[in-house]
Scaffold this motif. Structure first.
Motif, PDB file in Angstrom:
ATOM      1  N   VAL A 170     -15.252 -47.243  -4.421  1.00 47.39           N
ATOM      2  CA  VAL A 170     -16.271 -47.857  -4.556  1.00 47.39           C
ATOM      3  C   VAL A 170     -15.850 -49.389  -4.657  1.00 47.39           C
ATOM      4  CG1 VAL A 170     -18.100 -48.393  -6.440  1.00 47.39           C
ATOM      5  CG2 VAL A 170     -17.475 -46.237  -5.894  1.00 47.39           C
ATOM      6  N   ARG A 171     -16.566 -50.229  -3.819  1.00 47.42           N
ATOM      7  CA  ARG A 171     -16.284 -51.574  -3.860  1.00 47.42           C
ATOM      8  C   ARG A 171     -17.327 -52.461  -4.360  1.00 47.42           C
ATOM      9  NH1 ARG A 171     -11.618 -51.901  -1.373  1.00 47.42           N
ATOM     10  NH2 ARG A 171     -11.020 -50.212   0.355  1.00 47.42           N
ATOM     11  N   GLN A 172     -18.713 -52.100  -4.281  1.00 46.71           N
ATOM     12  CA  GLN A 172     -19.712 -52.717  -4.911  1.00 46.71           C
ATOM     13  C   GLN A 172     -20.873 -51.765  -5.436  1.00 46.71           C
ATOM     14  OE1 GLN A 172     -21.009 -55.082  -1.604  1.00 46.71           O
ATOM     15  NE2 GLN A 172     -21.631 -53.176  -0.343  1.00 46.71           N
ATOM     16  N   PRO A 173     -21.660 -52.254  -6.431  1.00 44.43           N
ATOM     17  CA  PRO A 173     -22.685 -51.098  -6.951  1.00 44.43           C
ATOM     18  C   PRO A 173     -23.559 -50.602  -6.123  1.00 44.43           C
ATOM     19  CG  PRO A 173     -22.599 -53.192  -8.238  1.00 44.43           C
ATOM     20  CD  PRO A 173     -21.856 -53.676  -6.939  1.00 44.43           C
ATOM     21  N   SER A 174     -23.832 -51.018  -5.198  1.00 43.85           N
ATOM     22  CA  SER A 174     -24.718 -50.224  -3.853  1.00 43.85           C
ATOM     23  C   SER A 174     -24.044 -49.072  -3.248  1.00 43.85           C
ATOM     24  CB  SER A 174     -25.157 -51.031  -2.903  1.00 43.85           C
ATOM     25  OG  SER A 174     -24.156 -51.661  -2.472  1.00 43.85           O
ATOM     26  N   ASP A 175     -22.665 -48.947  -3.489  1.00 45.67           N
ATOM     27  CA  ASP A 175     -22.055 -47.964  -2.940  1.00 45.67           C
ATOM     28  C   ASP A 175     -22.101 -46.768  -3.786  1.00 45.67           C
ATOM     29  OD1 ASP A 175     -20.735 -49.474  -0.899  1.00 45.67           O
ATOM     30  OD2 ASP A 175     -18.790 -49.754  -2.019  1.00 45.67           O
ATOM     31  N   VAL A 176     -22.419 -46.702  -4.864  1.00 43.65           N
ATOM     32  CA  VAL A 176     -22.636 -45.575  -5.788  1.00 43.65           C
ATOM     33  C   VAL A 176     -23.791 -44.792  -5.332  1.00 43.65           C
ATOM     34  CG1 VAL A 176     -22.858 -44.775  -8.167  1.00 43.65           C
ATOM     35  CG2 VAL A 176     -21.423 -46.613  -7.688  1.00 43.65           C
ATOM     36  N   ALA A 177     -24.896 -45.307  -5.447  1.00 43.40           N
ATOM     37  CA  ALA A 177     -26.069 -44.504  -5.100  1.00 43.40           C
ATOM     38  C   ALA A 177     -25.856 -44.127  -3.696  1.00 43.40           C
ATOM     39  CB  ALA A 177     -27.137 -45.591  -4.846  1.00 43.40           C
ATOM     40  N   LYS A 178     -25.288 -44.779  -2.655  1.00 39.62           N
ATOM     41  CA  LYS A 178     -25.282 -44.264  -1.209  1.00 39.62           C
ATOM     42  C   LYS A 178     -24.238 -43.121  -1.036  1.00 39.62           C
ATOM     43  CE  LYS A 178     -25.475 -48.785   1.337  1.00 39.62           C
ATOM     44  NZ  LYS A 178     -24.610 -49.967   1.689  1.00 39.62           N
ATOM     45  N   LEU A 179     -23.342 -42.982  -1.992  1.00 39.60           N
ATOM     46  CA  LEU A 179     -22.459 -41.859  -1.969  1.00 39.60           C
ATOM     47  C   LEU A 179     -22.969 -40.668  -2.808  1.00 39.60           C
ATOM     48  CD1 LEU A 179     -18.958 -43.641  -2.856  1.00 39.60           C
ATOM     49  CD2 LEU A 179     -19.613 -42.471  -0.533  1.00 39.60           C
ATOM     50  N   VAL A 180     -23.767 -40.787  -3.795  1.00 36.57           N
ATOM     51  CA  VAL A 180     -24.515 -39.792  -4.663  1.00 36.57           C
ATOM     52  C   VAL A 180     -25.656 -39.215  -3.617  1.00 36.57           C
ATOM     53  CG1 VAL A 180     -25.941 -39.277  -6.591  1.00 36.57           C
ATOM     54  CG2 VAL A 180     -23.750 -40.788  -6.757  1.00 36.57           C
ATOM     55  N   THR A 181     -26.383 -39.885  -2.990  1.00 38.56           N
ATOM     56  CA  THR A 181     -27.395 -39.526  -2.246  1.00 38.56           C
ATOM     57  C   THR A 181     -26.881 -38.858  -0.894  1.00 38.56           C
ATOM     58  OG1 THR A 181     -27.683 -41.598  -1.146  1.00 38.56           O
ATOM     59  CG2 THR A 181     -29.089 -41.377  -3.127  1.00 38.56           C
ATOM     60  N   LYS A 182     -25.806 -38.814  -0.669  1.00 41.21           N
ATOM     61  CA  LYS A 182     -25.051 -37.978   0.486  1.00 41.21           C
ATOM     62  C   LYS A 182     -25.603 -36.353   0.060  1.00 41.21           C
ATOM     63  CE  LYS A 182     -22.014 -41.259   2.915  1.00 41.21           C
ATOM     64  NZ  LYS A 182     -20.746 -41.490   3.220  1.00 41.21           N
ATOM     65  N   HIS A 183     -25.490 -36.117  -1.133  1.00 44.99           N
ATOM     66  CA  HIS A 183     -25.777 -34.773  -1.703  1.00 44.99           C
ATOM     67  C   HIS A 183     -27.221 -34.275  -1.645  1.00 44.99           C
ATOM     68  CE1 HIS A 183     -21.520 -34.548  -3.312  1.00 44.99           C
ATOM     69  NE2 HIS A 183     -21.582 -35.669  -3.213  1.00 44.99           N
ATOM     70  N   LYS A 184     -27.326 -33.038  -1.490  1.00 39.67           N
ATOM     71  CA  LYS A 184     -28.312 -32.614  -1.864  1.00 39.67           C
ATOM     72  C   LYS A 184     -28.669 -32.240  -3.362  1.00 39.67           C
ATOM     73  CE  LYS A 184     -28.631 -30.160   2.554  1.00 39.67           C
ATOM     74  NZ  LYS A 184     -28.864 -28.696   3.226  1.00 39.67           N
ATOM     75  N   PRO A 185     -29.705 -32.242  -4.055  1.00 39.44           N
ATOM     76  CA  PRO A 185     -29.975 -32.018  -5.299  1.00 39.44           C
ATOM     77  C   PRO A 185     -29.512 -30.638  -5.711  1.00 39.44           C
ATOM     78  CG  PRO A 185     -31.925 -33.082  -4.485  1.00 39.44           C
ATOM     79  CD  PRO A 185     -31.191 -32.742  -3.339  1.00 39.44           C
ATOM     80  N   GLY A 186     -28.550 -30.799  -6.934  1.00 37.98           N
ATOM     81  CA  GLY A 186     -27.945 -29.482  -7.115  1.00 37.98           C
ATOM     82  C   GLY A 186     -26.735 -29.333  -6.870  1.00 37.98           C
ATOM     83  N   LYS A 223     -37.207 -38.333  -9.692  1.00 39.91           N
ATOM     84  CA  LYS A 223     -38.523 -38.046 -10.205  1.00 39.91           C
ATOM     85  C   LYS A 223     -39.669 -39.468  -9.880  1.00 39.91           C
ATOM     86  CE  LYS A 223     -37.526 -34.539 -13.360  1.00 39.91           C
ATOM     87  NZ  LYS A 223     -37.682 -34.005 -14.883  1.00 39.91           N
ATOM     88  N   ASP A 224     -39.004 -40.242  -9.293  1.00 37.42           N
ATOM     89  CA  ASP A 224     -39.848 -41.541  -9.046  1.00 37.42           C
ATOM     90  C   ASP A 224     -40.606 -41.495  -7.916  1.00 37.42           C
ATOM     91  OD1 ASP A 224     -38.085 -41.929  -7.014  1.00 37.42           O
ATOM     92  OD2 ASP A 224     -36.836 -43.413  -7.988  1.00 37.42           O
ATOM     93  N   THR A 225     -41.147 -42.729  -7.279  1.00 34.82           N
ATOM     94  CA  THR A 225     -42.260 -42.647  -6.532  1.00 34.82           C
ATOM     95  C   THR A 225     -41.388 -42.497  -5.031  1.00 34.82           C
ATOM     96  OG1 THR A 225     -42.565 -44.847  -6.520  1.00 34.82           O
ATOM     97  CG2 THR A 225     -44.136 -43.395  -7.623  1.00 34.82           C
ATOM     98  N   GLY A 226     -40.309 -42.882  -4.962  1.00 31.66           N
ATOM     99  CA  GLY A 226     -39.508 -42.880  -3.632  1.00 31.66           C
ATOM    100  C   GLY A 226     -39.330 -41.691  -3.255  1.00 31.66           C
ATOM    101  N   ALA A 227     -38.597 -41.410  -2.184  1.00 34.96           N
ATOM    102  CA  ALA A 227     -38.532 -40.247  -1.453  1.00 34.96           C
ATOM    103  C   ALA A 227     -37.495 -39.392  -2.265  1.00 34.96           C
ATOM    104  CB  ALA A 227     -37.583 -40.565  -0.023  1.00 34.96           C
ATOM    105  N   ARG A 228     -37.766 -38.128  -2.269  1.00 33.95           N
ATOM    106  CA  ARG A 228     -36.866 -37.007  -2.919  1.00 33.95           C
ATOM    107  C   ARG A 228     -35.369 -37.119  -2.670  1.00 33.95           C
ATOM    108  NH1 ARG A 228     -39.143 -32.533  -5.496  1.00 33.95           N
ATOM    109  NH2 ARG A 228     -37.676 -31.212  -4.508  1.00 33.95           N
ATOM    110  N   ARG A 229     -34.511 -37.474  -3.725  1.00 34.76           N
ATOM    111  CA  ARG A 229     -32.953 -37.506  -3.392  1.00 34.76           C
ATOM    112  C   ARG A 229     -32.323 -37.119  -4.354  1.00 34.76           C
ATOM    113  NH1 ARG A 229     -35.300 -41.726  -5.160  1.00 34.76           N
ATOM    114  NH2 ARG A 229     -34.619 -43.236  -6.663  1.00 34.76           N
ATOM    115  N   ALA A 230     -30.913 -36.765  -4.224  1.00 37.82           N
ATOM    116  CA  ALA A 230     -30.104 -36.510  -5.428  1.00 37.82           C
ATOM    117  C   ALA A 230     -29.670 -37.857  -6.128  1.00 37.82           C
ATOM    118  CB  ALA A 230     -28.942 -35.922  -4.845  1.00 37.82           C
ATOM    119  N   ILE A 231     -29.877 -37.250  -7.508  1.00 30.18           N
ATOM    120  CA  ILE A 231     -29.305 -38.632  -8.614  1.00 30.18           C
ATOM    121  C   ILE A 231     -28.795 -37.821  -9.788  1.00 30.18           C
ATOM    122  CG2 ILE A 231     -31.405 -39.853  -7.876  1.00 30.18           C
ATOM    123  CD1 ILE A 231     -32.551 -38.888 -10.668  1.00 30.18           C
TER     124      ILE A 231
END
Length: 365
Positions: A170-186, A223-231
């Motif tokens: 991880v080199r910058q904060p935005s990398d974290v969300a990008k890597l997590v959302t590569k997964h499916k919820p669960g 659970k926000d208003t954006g697209a469903r994604r893994a968090i």
């Protein structure tokens, strides 16, 4: 009773009734007005605003004032009479309540958010000033906040240094969300972190923390208003280690808008000579680590407050120029800036007396 007297009495009673109704009728508005302005080069509440140790500093002169806006509290319910008075008053601005407190945000939530933004603006101001001086600053990605009730609660903690996610650095904060959302919820995601306590201990001893831990967290669905994604329920940020101590002592102020003026104050104290040439300069604007100046709210209130305190020049974020120029206080010159470099160039023109060269704000921007 004479007809004329009766008519006057009826009119008076009607006016009283209307005033009473106005006082008792709440309206969904809030008020903004000029707030305090503080010289970042001077003292506040009996101590220097900027305190630097471990590095040579230089005498300063003049003013580099940060500016603020005073707003009504989240739970204050304005009545119709106050709203009308505010609309007529030149130095106040009446705005929809949701503009200041969206989505039913409470006073406590707003205060906490402002405090976090203020703290981040101080960090970015330090980084921007030191980068401009070619002073090296170490940076890394951290867990900024952990959402209560989220999968990450109790597993990750604010201040943990995120080295990698699923083995990817991880080199910058935005990398974290990008890597997590590569997964499916669960699905599981693996964070490699330096625990906050280990990092704090290493910083105290001026060493590099080497102990890491692998933390596996099962993702959930957003659970926000954006697209469903893994968090996992965290936000990532950036932390820094500075080669010497820079403390900003200013209580009861929130939000990110003082970043530019803090950065300029730090730069001034670390360089010989005076940035202002002894003049009274005020300003506002967010700042990021690279020195880019961003827009803020309440620009009209800030220019009024600055001029009332004696400011001659006001450093204005480029995106706020058009709004600020529509009603510029007499005797105040609005100077357009997009970066800390722009601000430093403008200050040089001011102290050299080349004010005709200043990039001034206009109603077109």
């Amino acid at each position: 009773m004479p007809r004329r007297t009766a008519t006057m009495l009826a009119s008076t009673l009607m006016l009283i009734a209307l005033l009473c109704a106005g006082v008792l009728t709440p309206v969904p508005y809030a008020a903004m007005s000029p707030g305090p302005t503080v010289n970042t080069l001077g003292d506040h509440a009996g101590e220097p605003v900027l305190q630097i140790s471990g590095h040579r500093t230089y005498a300063t002169s003049g003013h580099l004032n940060m500016t603020t806006v005073r707003v009504t509290s989240a739970d204050y319910r304005m009545n119709l009479v106050e709203a009308v008075y505010g609309w007529l008053a030149h130095d106040d601005k009446i705005v929809p309540h949701d503009t200041l407190y969206p989505d039913g945000k409470t006073e406590e939530q707003s205060t906490q958010e402002n405090a976090e933004e203020f703290s981040q603006s101080q960090e970015s101001a330090k980084v921007a000033a030191l980068k401009k001086l070619d002073v090296p600053v170490k940076s890394w990605v951290i867990v900024s906040t952990v959402i209560k009730g989220s999968p990450a609660e109790g597993r990750l903690h604010a201040g943990d240094v995120i080295k990698s996610v699923d083995g990817t650095t991880v080199r910058q904060p935005s990398d974290v969300a990008k890597l997590v959302t590569k997964h499916k919820p669960g699905q599981d995601v693996v964070f490699t972190v330096v625990p906050a306590k280990e990092q704090a201990a290493a910083e105290k001893q001026h060493t590099t923390a080497t102990k890491t831990e692998n933390v596996t967290i099962r993702t959930t669905t957003s659970k926000d208003t954006g697209a469903r994604r893994a968090i996992v329920g965290i936000s990532a940020g950036t932390d820094h280690t500075f080669p010497f101590s820079i403390d900003i002592k200013l209580a009861d102020v929130g939000g990110p808008s003082a970043g530019l003026m803090f950065a300029l104050g730090i730069y001034d104290k670390l360089t010989p000579g005076s940035l202002t040439g002894g003049t009274f300069v005020a300003g506002t604007g967010t700042i990021d680590d690279d020195g880019t100046v961003g827009p803020i709210g309440g620009i009209e209130m800030k220019t009024v407050g600055a001029r009332e305190k004696g400011a001659q020049y006001f450093l204005t974020p480029a995106d706020n120029c058009a709004a600020a120029a529509k009603d510029t206080p007499s005797g105040l010159t609005l100077v357009k800036v997009k970066t800390i470099g722009d601000a430093l160039g403008a200050l040089k023109d001011i102290r050299d007396g080349h004010t005709a060269d200043l990039p001034k704000c206009t109603v077109k921007g």
